[in-house]
Design a protein around this motif. Structure first.
Motif, short mmCIF file in Angstrom:
data_model
loop_
_atom_site.label_atom_id
_atom_site.label_comp_id
_atom_site.label_asym_id
_atom_site.label_seq_id
_atom_site.Cartn_x
_atom_site.Cartn_y
_atom_site.Cartn_z
N ASP A 1 38.40 48.45 32.81
CA ASP A 1 37.97 47.05 32.84
C ASP A 1 37.05 46.79 34.03
O ASP A 1 37.50 46.70 35.17
N ALA B 1 36.34 48.08 28.95
CA ALA B 1 36.61 46.80 28.30
C ALA B 1 35.40 46.35 27.48
O ALA B 1 35.57 45.86 26.35
N ASN B 2 34.20 46.50 28.00
CA ASN B 2 33.01 46.08 27.26
C ASN B 2 31.83 46.99 27.49
O ASN B 2 30.68 46.61 27.25
N GLN B 3 32.07 48.21 27.98
CA GLN B 3 30.97 49.15 28.22
C GLN B 3 31.30 50.51 27.65
O GLN B 3 32.46 50.87 27.48
N ARG C 1 25.81 48.68 26.31
CA ARG C 1 26.51 47.40 26.37
C ARG C 1 26.83 47.07 27.82
O ARG C 1 26.06 47.38 28.72
N GLY D 1 38.06 45.96 23.97
CA GLY D 1 37.16 45.28 23.04
C GLY D 1 36.78 46.07 21.83
O GLY D 1 36.54 45.50 20.76
#
Length: 864
Positions: free
Chosen positions: A171, A131-133, A151, A87
């Motif tokens: 992920d 992936a998003n952290q 995040r 991301g």
């Protein structure tokens, strides 16, 4: 006498207790997860000259497009680390005071950057993006290895207190190693499953994560453990049990969506393997290329090349190709050696970290790292040892693990101190000493470019530069000529033609060809292998090199595998009339064999140094022994093959084992260079190196050699490589100079003047006579007396050899110059050099000088 082995034993025993360095990196790969530019895989790196950050696009094949360029990320800012996920990507500002993130675009703008964290200097380290952290170490926490998250959609804790190392994210999970026993701890929605996959494994190192998987190396066994599964429901989970099909003894792991890669401890080359399928496939994307570190994202892996810190990238099953990132910092800079396991730092790290606010770069091998070779003057200084402090806690209870570690560390430090004292008292730390007549000693001079070649040998044990500098008088002038163009050089060396793909043979086929590898079929030895003569079912005569299976099984197999892969890779891609031809190979279970064209007349060594002759040998003497012209032709053939490796392979190929036994002769007495088992890809020469005379190395030129542990044959190894581990193409030039002296004198590279005498190198035996103009004193007495035109040719060959075996590579000629001189010498032997007659050997003559084209003599030094 026993302190050295004792110290090694103690270091090995404490390796599992030593926390591995954090997985923070200066290189990151984002697979892309958005649309447009954000969907393009991107590689980002921290640049070594000023700490700025740059990113470049990576195509689906692992390479950059032809017009791709690297783009700076917030160029006024200097960064210490970079990490990326599907991301976004993040960079930690130098000093650890601010954390910035941006979409994984190849060219992010200022408006794309978001400051995720701002705090005091040194507040953060070890950034790991999933992936998003985003996760990082919190330096302000009570425990130095505590972790913070940003995040992540509320799926991760705000923090985790404890002493953790090797923080990674992927992920749906973040993982780290618990410092006390190096076991895995994970957080996030997928963290529990990933942690469970590692079971109760402890003593892990080099933790890496990507996609939905994580991998680590078990310190005690060298086995790779992986855990996790693919995002597709049909994938097969990879358990934490040791998988026999995975490579062993790796470090510097990188994990993608469905593959993982690591670096061989033996030679720092990359090996990759598939994950999540019913079978495991291995491949090596860049044979012979050494890497500093790897990073992976999606199906793309990239690595920082040791030679010039450029970046190569690849995808599963493809060869590595360059992307427009050069000068990437080969690791995260830390304050000083005390932050590194065992104080192990990478070479040149203090210079490299000058622009990014740090002090040194830790060697990723930690306690296993080979320390840099010290300068030859003065006694060796021990590498600083550091003992990590136990984790701080409000409890007064100290864990048993830390007590054990402290005891082992104290004993190890005492043993190391004893070793240093022993070295200082007895004057050496090496297990093997070579007589100074075999390998000349080295000395450092105040100015590398000095022209004084006559130094006295003091009593300190080190000798000055060789007293045999440029030949005096007219011989010093015009000995080498610089070529008018590289086109002329290519024409002289002969063309390289298209090569058919190598055939794959079975063990049964090659057993049948050699009579079951019978002793009668054995014809020689190669690097890590025995060579047999064989006849294939279709009638072709071949030479078959079979990897040895004796010795310590694990290490021997790894060495055999490395040599096999190296030679197969080079000979499959190279084709030249003066390189040995590869017919095929066999790779079956643990058998590794290479099949070559059969060279009917054997090796040059066997003709120069024949075994005690019998009646048959007396009746049929070797043509090499009786013909000076044939000797020069063989040298010319071999020099053209080496020139092809140095000048037309990109990067250049350094053979590393040039010697007379690796120069083979076919039925027509054409010479071919063989045995590429030790070969490596060398640094790319700069345009200035090719067009200008040699100058002392400046800071900007220090990357034009490889720092490699010496390997090859004693007597042929370049002193700079043998003593300082500085490998360049000039290392091959030195070895070829020894071969030329062998051919002239008939002496082995190392020989004894009389039975029971001290070993003498052919360099020390022949060079004084050549420089004195008395070549006739050392010529091979078995050969006929040279005719006048042959005498002139031999004199030119001898002076060429003198320049090849100089102590400093910058003073020796390039292979193109050697080829030119040997062409002139062969023309003299054939009587077609445009001169009649010649000077007799042993007399002062300027004939060879006048034949050697334009003078390049500058200030008494020959500039080749």
């Amino acid at each position: 006498m026993t302190t050295g082995p004792l110290l090694l034993l103690l270091i090995a025993a404490s390796l599992a207790l030593t926390p591995p360095p954090a997985s923070a990196s200066t290189l990151a790969v984002s697979p892309g997860g958005g649309s447009g530019a954000a969907a393009t895989p991107t590689v980002c790196g921290v640049l070594d000259y000023n700490g700025t950050l740059a990113c470049a696009p990576v195509s689906g094949s692992g390479s950059a497009s032809s017009n791709a360029t690297a783009s700076a990320v917030a160029s006024p800012l200097a960064f210490a680390e970079v990490s990326a996920g599907a991301g976004f990507a993040c960079g930690l500002q130098a000093g650890g005071a601010a954390l910035f993130c941006w979409p994984p675009s190849p060219a992010p703008g200022w408006d794309s950057l978001r400051r995720v964290y701002a705090g005091p200097a040194g507040a953060l380290s070890g950034v790991a993006v999933g992936a998003n952290q985003v996760a990082a170490y919190d330096a302000a926490a009570a425990a130095p290895g505590s972790i913070l998250w940003w995040r992540g959609g509320g799926q991760f804790p705000a923090s985790a207190d404890g002493n953790f190392t090797s923080l990674v994210s992927a992920d749906g999970f973040s993982c780290a190693l618990l410092a006390a026993n190096a076991s895995v701890r994970c957080w996030g929605p997928s963290g529990g499953a990933v942690q469970a996959g590692f079971g109760n494994a402890t003593g892990l190192a080099y933790l890496a994560a990507g996609g939905a998987r994580a991998c680590a190396v078990e310190s005690s066994s060298g086995a790779v453990l992986c855990s996790g599964s693919g995002s597709d429901s049909g994938s097969v989970p990879v358990s934490g049990a040791a998988n026999a099909s995975l490579p062993r003894d790796l470090y510097g792991l990188a994990v993608g969506d469905a593959h993982a890669c690591g670096l061989h401890r033996l030679n720092s080359t990359a090996v990759c393997w598939t994950l999540g399928g019913p079978t495991t496939t291995q491949f090596e994307p860049a044979l012979g290329v050494q890497f500093e570190l790897l990073a992976a994202g999606g199906n793309v892996t990239c690595g920082v090349v040791s030679v010039d810190f450029s970046v190569l990238c690849w995808t599963l099953g493809t060869d590595a190709t360059p992307v427009p990132l050069r000068g990437v910092l080969p690791g995260v800079c830390v304050q000083n050696e005390s932050a590194c396991p065992c104080g192990a730092v990478t070479p040149q790290s203090q210079r490299l970290c000058g622009g990014s606010g740090g002090g040194v770069i830790c060697n990723p091998l930690g306690c296993d790292a080979v320390p840099p070779v010290p300068p030859p003057s003065g006694p060796p200084s021990p590498a600083p040892a550091s003992t990590p402090a136990p984790p701080s806690s409000s409890s007064s209870r100290v864990s048993k693990a830390w007590i054990a570690f402290a005891v082992v560390g104290a004993v190890g430090a005492f043993a190391g101190l004893c070793s240093v004292v022993y070295c200082l008292v007895f004057g050496f730390c090496s297990n093997k000493r070579v007589h100074n007549s075999v390998q000349p000693n080295l000395t450092t001079t105040a100015a590398e470019g000095g022209s004084n070649n006559n130094h006295n040998n003091g009593g300190g044990g080190s000798v000055g530069a060789s007293p045999y500098g440029s030949p005096n008088g007219s011989r010093a002038r015009a000995l080498f000529r610089r070529q008018l163009s590289r086109v002329m050089t290519r024409q002289r060396s002969g063309p390289s033609s298209f090569k058919d793909p190598a055939e794959e043979f079975t063990v049964a086929q090659l057993e049948a060809a050699t009579g079951g590898f019978s002793p009668e079929a054995k014809i020689g030895e190669g690097s890590f292998g025995t060579v047999y003569r064989g006849k294939l079912a279709d009638g072709r005569e071949v030479a078959i090199k079979r990897g040895e299976s004796t010795g310590p099984r694990a290490r021997r197999f790894q060495e055999k595998e490395s040599a096999f892969r190296s030679e197969l890779a080079f000979l499959s891609r190279l084709h030249h009339k003066h390189l040995v031809g590869l017919v095929g190979y066999c790779e079956e279970k643990e058998e590794r064999m290479l099949v070559y064209e059969y060279m009917k007349n054997g090796a040059l060594y066997d003709h120069l140094h024949p075994k005690p002759p019998g009646p048959a040998a007396a009746a049929n003497p070797s043509p090499v022994a009786s013909s000076w012209k044939l000797r020069i032709k063989i040298l010319l053939d071999a020099s053209r093959g080496i020139e092809y490796l140095h000048s037309y392979a990109v990067p250049p190929i350094i053979h590393r084992d040039i010697k007379s036994s690796n120069i083979l002769l076919d039925a027509a007495w054409t010479a071919r260079v063989s045995d590429f088992g030790l070969s490596l890809m060398g640094p790319l020469p700069s345009p200035e190196d090719e067009e200008q005379p040699p100058v002392p190395r400046s800071q900007s030129q220090q990357r034009h050699w490889l720092q490699v542990k010496a390997a090859g044959t004693v007597g042929y190894m370049d002193p700079e490589y043998y003593g300082l581990h500085h490998l360049t193409v000039k290392s091959d030039v030195y070895g070829f100079g020894v071969v030329m002296l062998e051919s002239l004198t008939g002496r082995r590279a190392i020989f004894k003047e009389a039975e029971g005498g001290s070993p003498v190198s052919v360099v020390d035996h022949a060079v004084p006579s050549v420089v004195a103009g008395e070549l006739g004193r050392v010529l091979d007495p078995r050969a006929p007396a040279p005719a006048p035109h042959e005498a002139e040719a031999l004199e030119l060959v001898a002076y060429t050899a003198v320049h090849c075996v100089r102590l400093e590579g910058k003073d020796s000629p390039a292979m193109a110059d050697i080829v030119a001189n040997l062409e002139t010498a062969l023309a003299l032997c054939e009587g077609s050099a445009g001169r009649g007659g010649g000077a007799a050997l042993g007399r002062d003559s300027s004939s060879s000088a006048s034949l050697s084209a334009t003078s390049m003599d500058r200030s008494g030094m020959l500039a080749c």
